[in-house]
Design an enzyme around this catalytic site. Structure first.
Site, PDB file in Angstrom:
ATOM      1  N   LYS A 103       0.992  -1.265  -0.021  1.00 61.47           N
ATOM      2  CA  LYS A 103      -0.044   0.011  -0.118  1.00 61.47           C
ATOM      3  C   LYS A 103       0.676   1.175  -0.248  1.00 61.47           C
ATOM      4  CE  LYS A 103      -1.690   1.312   4.208  1.00 61.47           C
ATOM      5  NZ  LYS A 103      -0.472   1.870   5.084  1.00 61.47           N
ATOM      6  N   LYS A 162      -2.112 -10.426  10.983  1.00 69.84           N
ATOM      7  CA  LYS A 162      -1.882  -9.880  12.540  1.00 69.84           C
ATOM      8  C   LYS A 162      -2.919 -10.886  13.073  1.00 69.84           C
ATOM      9  CE  LYS A 162      -1.598  -4.933  12.998  1.00 69.84           C
ATOM     10  NZ  LYS A 162      -0.326  -4.719  13.608  1.00 69.84           N
ATOM     11  N   HIS A 202      -6.725  -0.434   6.783  1.00 73.94           N
ATOM     12  CA  HIS A 202      -6.314  -1.882   7.369  1.00 73.94           C
ATOM     13  C   HIS A 202      -7.772  -2.005   8.242  1.00 73.94           C
ATOM     14  CE1 HIS A 202      -2.356  -1.382   6.557  1.00 73.94           C
ATOM     15  NE2 HIS A 202      -2.099  -0.263   7.282  1.00 73.94           N
TER      16      HIS A 202
HETATM   17  C1  BG6 Z   1       0.989   1.369   7.624  1.00 74.47           C
HETATM   18  C2  BG6 Z   1       0.718   3.105   7.856  1.00 74.47           C
HETATM   19  O1  BG6 Z   1       0.282   0.896   7.181  1.00 74.47           O
HETATM   20  O2  BG6 Z   1       0.552   1.195   9.162  1.00 74.47           O
HETATM   21  C3  BG6 Z   1       1.782   3.702   9.240  1.00 74.47           C
HETATM   22  O3  BG6 Z   1       0.785   3.637   6.997  1.00 74.47           O
HETATM   23  C4  BG6 Z   1       1.113   3.440  10.712  1.00 74.47           C
HETATM   24  O4  BG6 Z   1       1.358   5.471   8.635  1.00 74.47           O
HETATM   25  C5  BG6 Z   1       0.980   1.626  10.918  1.00 74.47           C
HETATM   26  O5  BG6 Z   1       1.868   4.083  10.950  1.00 74.47           O
HETATM   27  C6  BG6 Z   1       0.676   0.844  11.905  1.00 74.47           C
HETATM   28  O6  BG6 Z   1       0.964   0.194  11.608  1.00 74.47           O
HETATM   29  P1  BG6 Z   1       0.815  -1.198  13.264  1.00 74.47           P
HETATM   30  O7  BG6 Z   1       0.890  -2.699  13.108  1.00 74.47           O
HETATM   31  O8  BG6 Z   1       1.744  -0.871  14.084  1.00 74.47           O
HETATM   32  O9  BG6 Z   1      -0.720  -0.847  13.498  1.00 74.47           O
END
Ligand code: BG6
Length: 575
Positions: free
Chosen positions: A222, A256, A317
């Protein structure tokens, strides 16, 4: 006015193999064969922090197929050894072994590093491909990767204007391309891969023994487009070179544990599904809160028109998490069945009209962080405040289907929030009547039952129920209080926390797309977000929220208008 999203054509069919639409079972899925993993963007942050360490962890646990080699590709000239030396500290720092690194890990790294190679070249230029293809083929030959070595010929030079390589039909080894480059390079690189003749995957479908043919697949990071039109264009570019079954649109949230556990919770237990509808659920909240700011990512990405919380987190996400929570039960645990249900859900989303967006959404950006001596978002290096890029976004979404009609889904994500928290709250309705009113007990002050799926930082599931406070008796201060049934994943099941990328890469090597996104999912999730992205009124109303808070007042108002409130956990609360 809200309208249901339209149904894309590909959903209506159960198409023939090779068409790339939902309904096709990839051949050879489930078996990890050796391949050349080609990482474009080898000197980038993602390669260092996530990809190499994940591949190393896969190797340590013995699941990376024997013979698999990794080829990093970037423009900077560097030897294989120099590349390995650059990666070693990141593996020490980020791998699952970090913290307990010892001699055994040094040995494991030394063995893994022999699989890692480097090739200097500008993959956005077609004339870089003859040498790159030669290198891929040579590594494959050395590792015994190709199953039809006799069919492999070295690539002929590509002269200017010739878009097809003469070896296009000759067969290539198993290759997993990983696009970890700046998004503006996606299309040129995909086009060049196609022109190089390295991809022969499509020919598997028309062979007598497709399993005897090698495969070529691509993982693409992404951001996948910046809106529905650019995502569609990228999908077309991919489709010109790769079968849909060979296309792996990655979303690390799907790797996850607790996200996958949503499926297990819902469909391996019979007790939740009967409650999982508008009949019993009042509303659902999906939150991804981070304590970090945007920092150095502001200039190149976040404030460039491709970022912002809605694009960066919600469109990708959060909508994926929501899809697993809200979709209908798939008929089986496989990619086609799951993707089909996710697409069906997204297409039943009520798309906000331009006038509704300010009422159904809220944008914010963080103020200065005095505690950490960090600037407000608008003063981060490279930020143009006039763009009004949001570091916080909240939206309210409804689905026009039998299960969820009338149930709001609230999604929010923000930087510099009060805590690092990724969770889903399924808030149930109150009991239809209160038989305890005769004892002077009121249900109102306490929230009704709710299930919280904690995805991060702790992994677990909790159910909030009411219980009688022991000792209290009818007529003598009979009391009801909230209590929590808790499943702490780590305590119950143990095991190392797994970095999401490793299992996802292994799935791609196996050809298993269950935890990846279909092109229709990506395009429909952009259609859900577009009205908010395009609303000038919403952007004009962007608010600064204090760093370390739960976000802007407008986001609270979004729920207050519905008589509800965000679940902002406090340390002392019964969740
Ligand atoms: C990424 C984003 O996809 O996911 C980031 O581009 C973000 O901005 C990150 O910080 C968060 O991932 P996680 O796994 O730490 O929740």
């Amino acid at each position: 006015m809200l309208r249901p999203a339209s149904q894309p054509e590909s959903l209506l069919l159960s198409p023939a193999p090779g068409t790339g639409a939902v309904g096709v079972s990839p051949l050879g899925v489930g078996h990890a064969e050796p391949c050349v993993v080609v990482i474009f963007g080898a000197s980038g942050d993602l390669t260092h922090r996530k990809l190499i360490r994940s591949l190393f962890d896969l190797d340590r646990s013995g699941v990376l197929p024997k013979g698999t080699v990794i080829l990093g590709v970037s423009r900077t000239p560097m030897s294989d050894d120099a590349f390995r030396d650059k990666l070693a500290p990141s593996a020490r720092k980020f791998s699952a072994a970090a913290g307990a690194w010892g001699k055994a890990h040094d040995d494991a790294w030394a063995s893994f590093a022999r699989r890692v190679h480097y090739h200097a070249g500008d993959a956005a230029q077609l004339d870089a491909f003859p040498a790159l293809s030669e290198r891929i083929n040579a590594l494959a030959r050395a590792g015994g990767i190709s199953r039809s070595a006799g069919a492999m010929r070295s690539i002929a030079p590509v002269s200017a204007g010739v878009r097809k390589c003469p070896c296009a039909a000759s067969g290539s080894p198993n290759i997993l391309f990983y696009l970890s480059v700046s998004p503006n390079l996606y299309e040129p690189i995909i086009e060049n891969i196609g022109a190089s003749g390295l991809v022969t995957e499509g020919k598997r479908w028309c062979s007598i023994d497709p399993a005897a043919h090698s495969w070529q697949r691509i993982i693409i990071e992404k951001p996948f487009g910046v809106d529905a039109a650019s995502a569609a264009s990228l999908n077309r570019a991919l489709g010109r070179v790769f079968e849909e079954e060979a296309t792996f649109r990655i979303d690390h949230y799907l790797g996850k544990e607790l996200v996958q556990n949503i499926l297990v919770m819902r469909f391996a237990n019979a007790i939740f599904e009967p409650l999982w509808s508008s009949r019993h659920v009042d509303h659902v909240q999906v939150t991804a809160a981070e304590t970090v700011g945007v920092g150095s990512r502001a200039a190149n990405y976040y404030d460039s028109g491709a970022g912002g919380a809605l694009r960066d987190m919600v469109q990708s996400h959060l909508l994926q998490v929501l899809a697993l929570v809200a979709m209908e039960p798939p008929s089986r645990f496989d990619a086609d069945a799951i993707m089909r249900e996710k697409i069906k859900l997204f297409n039943s989303a009520m798309i906000a009209g331009a006038d509704d967006a300010p009422r159904l959404g809220a944008f914010g950006r963080y103020g200065p962080d005095a505690a950490r001596h960090e600037p407000a978002y608008i003063h981060e290096p490279g930020v143009d405040g006039a763009r009004a890029t949001e570091t916080y976004a909240a939206i309210r979404l409804c689905f026009d289907n039998w299960r969820w009609a009338g149930v709001p889904f609230y999604l929010r994500s923000g930087k510099k929030m009060a805590g690092k928290l990724t969770e889903v709250v399924v808030q149930f309705r109150r009991p239809p009547t209160n038989m305890f009113r005769t004892l002077g007990i009121d249900f109102e002050p306490r929230p009704a039952n709710r299930i919280i799926i904690n995805i991060a930082p702790t992994e677990g599931i909790s159910l909030r129920i009411d219980g009688k406070v022991p000792g209290s008796a009818a007529g003598e201060g009979f009391k009801i209080a909230s209590a929590k049934l808790d499943l702490d994943y780590a305590k119950t099941f143990g095991g190392e926390q797994v970095e999401a990328y490793g299992p996802l890469i292994l799935d791609a090597i196996k050809g298993d797309r269950t935890l990846y996104k279909h092109r229709d999912e990506v395009e429909s999730s952009w259609r859900i977000c577009e009205p908010f992205l395009r609303s000038d009124a919403l952007r004009r109303a962007i608010e600064e929220y204090p760093a370390g808070s739960w976000g802007p007042a407008a986001a609270d108002a979004l729920l207050i208008r519905d008589g509800r409130a965000w679940h902002n956990p406090r340390p002392d609360e019964v969740r």
